[in-house]
Design an enzyme around this catalytic site. Structure first.
Site, PDB file in Angstrom:
ATOM      1  N   SER A 171      53.103 -11.736  98.255  1.00  0.00           N
ATOM      2  CA  SER A 171      53.764 -11.820  96.964  1.00  0.00           C
ATOM      3  C   SER A 171      52.801 -11.251  95.922  1.00  0.00           C
ATOM      4  O   SER A 171      52.126 -10.254  96.165  1.00  0.00           O
ATOM      5  CB  SER A 171      54.180 -13.256  96.653  1.00  0.00           C
ATOM      6  OG  SER A 171      54.842 -13.334  95.424  1.00  0.00           O
TER       7      SER A 171
ATOM      8  N   TYR B  43      60.150  -6.137  89.403  1.00  0.00           N
ATOM      9  CA  TYR B  43      59.094  -6.502  90.348  1.00  0.00           C
ATOM     10  C   TYR B  43      59.025  -8.015  90.513  1.00  0.00           C
ATOM     11  O   TYR B  43      58.984  -8.529  91.637  1.00  0.00           O
ATOM     12  CB  TYR B  43      57.754  -5.941  89.878  1.00  0.00           C
ATOM     13  CG  TYR B  43      56.626  -6.145  90.852  1.00  0.00           C
ATOM     14  CD1 TYR B  43      55.493  -6.868  90.501  1.00  0.00           C
ATOM     15  CD2 TYR B  43      56.693  -5.621  92.138  1.00  0.00           C
ATOM     16  CE1 TYR B  43      54.454  -7.060  91.403  1.00  0.00           C
ATOM     17  CE2 TYR B  43      55.658  -5.806  93.044  1.00  0.00           C
ATOM     18  CZ  TYR B  43      54.543  -6.524  92.671  1.00  0.00           C
ATOM     19  OH  TYR B  43      53.526  -6.714  93.570  1.00  0.00           O
TER      20      TYR B  43
ATOM     21  N   LYS C 174      59.637 -10.428  93.814  1.00  0.00           N
ATOM     22  CA  LYS C 174      58.585 -11.294  94.333  1.00  0.00           C
ATOM     23  C   LYS C 174      58.944 -12.780  94.225  1.00  0.00           C
ATOM     24  O   LYS C 174      58.600 -13.578  95.092  1.00  0.00           O
ATOM     25  CB  LYS C 174      57.257 -11.016  93.622  1.00  0.00           C
ATOM     26  CG  LYS C 174      56.671  -9.638  93.960  1.00  0.00           C
ATOM     27  CD  LYS C 174      56.499  -9.432  95.464  1.00  0.00           C
ATOM     28  CE  LYS C 174      55.588  -8.249  95.772  1.00  0.00           C
ATOM     29  NZ  LYS C 174      55.377  -8.061  97.216  1.00  0.00           N
TER      30      LYS C 174
END
Lengths: 319, 319
Positions: B164, B178, B182
């Site tokens: 992650s 993003y 994650k």
């Protein structure tokens, strides 16, 4: 104990000054509320509630017949016509057309969602893709389509809102929800970052975390839910759609970033407060004061969940 | 006084209830399969795993970069790694690679793309790229490897580790897509751990800060200025340090693996409903989480002030 009582007022004062974004009130009356997934379930209940509070409402969904039924039910209940737009949130161009036709949006409720619970091992990749595409990528489509006109709206002194309907499964991942939780956890990453990007445009982000809610979609989900998912999620509570809608609108109007809808939800929200923004200094105080207890409760929940998992497998092996 | 009684009681309670229970996952002589293994953190992990005596397989898109990676590991530790060229977005290709690689003991789902940009400015195909590679790609890899991992003859403990990012613990300006991808990994991981615990498979999430890699060099070129300002609050690390810490975390089956001091604070603040196997770490979480919520709110206060200041400066320079 005495120390805590002495420090409390100082903490409250500190939090009063540092909570960001600053508190805000977002009016609904006479403003344009645009709801995706608005033809049934929580979306439809939200449409009813917003109409009853004097908002101009638009609803977007895939099925034109269901949209027309929804429109009729609102007309019957409130004597008001909502605008309807048929589009699949996975189709950006269709969403953009709908958003442009609907006109500038004040409160965007990104509510569409699909949920197919299944152990990852057994779940088809197309089902996983379906949930990620509709729940997460679809939300990006809707927000990207609406954002330009929200940012350039004429009356910028009036705060606007982008509210995303998540789920308690977006606060904790449970057996059977790997794809659904992935899509809903993703909404939080989106929301935390987005709030920092749109605060200067007087736009406020809200994440709503409903528990299991009595909707047609939930009825479908219950039929295929793995047994273990049922066992572990039973502690989250069950709500009616209009209850969810009421509390959701209240939270949106208060510009709250995290909106839980029942007691278990509030505990979950405190436990998962993380680095999320908090505009209420009182709520921030509760988060700080109850954080330790919430983590202990969480660890007990996990102990119980993992025991259920172990017991279930043990019984299966026996049979 | 009261604390002297409560503290040991807390620690004892946590000792009894932490689930899943602690585990040790051997790296030596085990098959470690790393996606995104031809460069950056993946390559550093490959070096470290090979050094610790593991049999290593690398998956990445570019055959050329894979061959360079293979060569660099041969030179530094004399170990031959297997290489497989595939795009994680292509399930069939991933499945072929996984079958050819043979049964996997430690699956490191490490591939990742990051293109920071304000959502308003970001192209949809860039957003889709990140969701597809980072999130959907991870589902593809896990789905491909899981059957063999579940059916393995040697029922010793196995690991599925997902790479992650601190952007997967807090969403900041420029990281909507993003962070969405994650954060999604955590929803996946929390659910997956409940599904695979009975197969003695242990899930880990690695949370590096900015790390010195070719990927990061690329990202830095296009990072929005405000993202740079906000991200400066956490440090940066070298890839081999991240790899060492990651492998250590994988070996102890730790669910959330932070990589530096700020990362530890972030991990405690965002502990939420993540499982915690170490009763000592659980005690630290319970004791520190309230204070860390205050720290988190302070960070948000700082960030929102920076954002406000930046926008004001922009307005002044435009006039």
């Amino acid at each position: 104990m005495l120390l805590a009582l002495l420090l409390a007022p100082f903490l409250l004062l500190l939090l009063y000054f540092i909570v960001r974004p600053k508190p805000v009130t977002i009016p609904i009356k006479n403003r344009h509320v645009f709801i995706t997934g608005g033809s049934s379930g929580i979306g439809l209940a939200l449409a009813h509630k917003a109409v009853s509070e004097g908002a101009r409402v638009s609803i977007l969904a895939r099925s034109l017949p269901k949209l027309e039924e929804a429109q009729k039910s609102i007309r019957l209940a409130h004597g008001v016509d909502v605008a309807i737009f048929a589009a699949d949130v996975r189709d950006y161009d269709a969403v953009q057309r709908a958003v442009n036709d609907a006109g500038p949006i004040d409160v965007l409720v990104v509510n569409q969602g699909v949920f197919v619970p299944q152990a990852l091992e057994k779940q088809g990749l197309d089902e996983i893709k379906f949930m990620i595409d509709v729940n997460l990528m679809g939300s990006f489509h809707v927000i990207k389509a609406a954002l330009p006109s929200m940012k350039s709206r004429k009356d910028r002194r009036q705060p606007a809102s982008i509210a995303l309907v998540s789920s308690q499964a977006g606060q904790v991942g449970i057996y059977g929800y790997s794809a659904y939780s992935a899509s809903k956890f993703g909404l939080r990453g989106l929301a935390e970052a987005l709030q920092q990007e749109v605060i200067s445009d007087n736009i406020y982000i809200s994440l709503i975390f409903p528990p299991d809610t009595e909707t047609p979609a939930f009825e479908e989900e219950r039929k295929i839910r793995p047994e273990l998912t049922d066992i572990i999620t039973s502690s989250g509570g069950l709500l009616k759609a209009d209850e969810v809608a009421s509390k959701t609108l209240d939270g949106i109007k208060a510009g709250n970033f995290s909106i839980p809808l029942n007691l278990e939800g509030r505990m979950l929200t405190i436990a998962t407060a993380g680095v999320s923004p908090q505009s209420s200094f009182l709520m921030a105080f509760l988060e700080v004061a109850l954080a330790s207890l919430a983590r202990i409760v969480s660890l007990f929940f996990l102990w119980s969940a993992y025991r259920s998992v172990a017991k279930w497998h043990f019984q299966k092996k026996g049979a | 006084m009261l604390l002297l009684i409560l503290l040991p009681l807390l620690v004892l309670t946590l000792y009894l209830i932490v689930r899943p229970r602690p585990v040790i996952i051997p790296i030596k002589d085990s098959h470690v399969f790393i996606t995104g293994g031809s460069s950056g953190i993946g390559l550093a992990l490959a070096h470290q795993a090979a050094f610790e005596g593991a049999r290593v397989s690398l998956l990445a898109r570019s055959l050329k970069k894979l061959e360079e990676a293979k060569e660099s590991i041969r030179i530094s530790s004399g170990v031959e790694v297997s290489i497989f060229a595939a795009d994680v977005r292509d399930f069939d290709a991933v499945q072929k690679a996984v079958k050819n690689a043979g049964p996997i003991d430690v699956l490191v789902v490490n591939q990742g793309i990051f293109v920071p940009q304000e959502l308003e400015k970001q192209e949809l195909d860039e957003i889709k790229f990140m969701i597809d590679v980072n999130l959907m790609g991870s589902f593809n890899v896990i789905k491909a490897a899981l059957p063999l991992m579940k059916e393995r003859k040697d029922r010793g403990p196995n690991s599925i580790a997902l790479m992650s990012s601190q952007a997967g613990q807090v969403g900041i300006y420029g990281y909507t897509a993003y962070s969405a991808s994650k954060f999604g990994l955590r929803g996946l991981a929390e659910a997956l751990q409940q599904e695979v615990i009975s197969d003695n498979i242990h899930v880990s999430l690695i949370y590096p800060p900015d790390t010195d890699t070719p990927g990061f060099e690329q990202e830095n070129k296009t990072r929005p200025e405000l993202t740079k300002i906000l991200a400066a609050s956490s440090g940066s690390m070298k890839a081999d340090k991240v790899a060492k810490i990651a492998l250590k975390g994988i070996r102890s089956g730790t669910f959330i693996v932070p990589c530096n001091l700020e990362g530890h604070a972030l991990a405690i603040a965002t502990a939420g409903l993540s499982p915690q196997r170490s009763f000592l770490m659980a005690s630290v979480e319970v004791l520190c989480i309230g204070f860390l919520r205050i720290v988190a709110l302070y960070f948000q206060w700082n960030w929102y002030k920076d954002i406000e200041k930046w926008h004001e400066m922009k307005k002044v320079s435009e006039n």
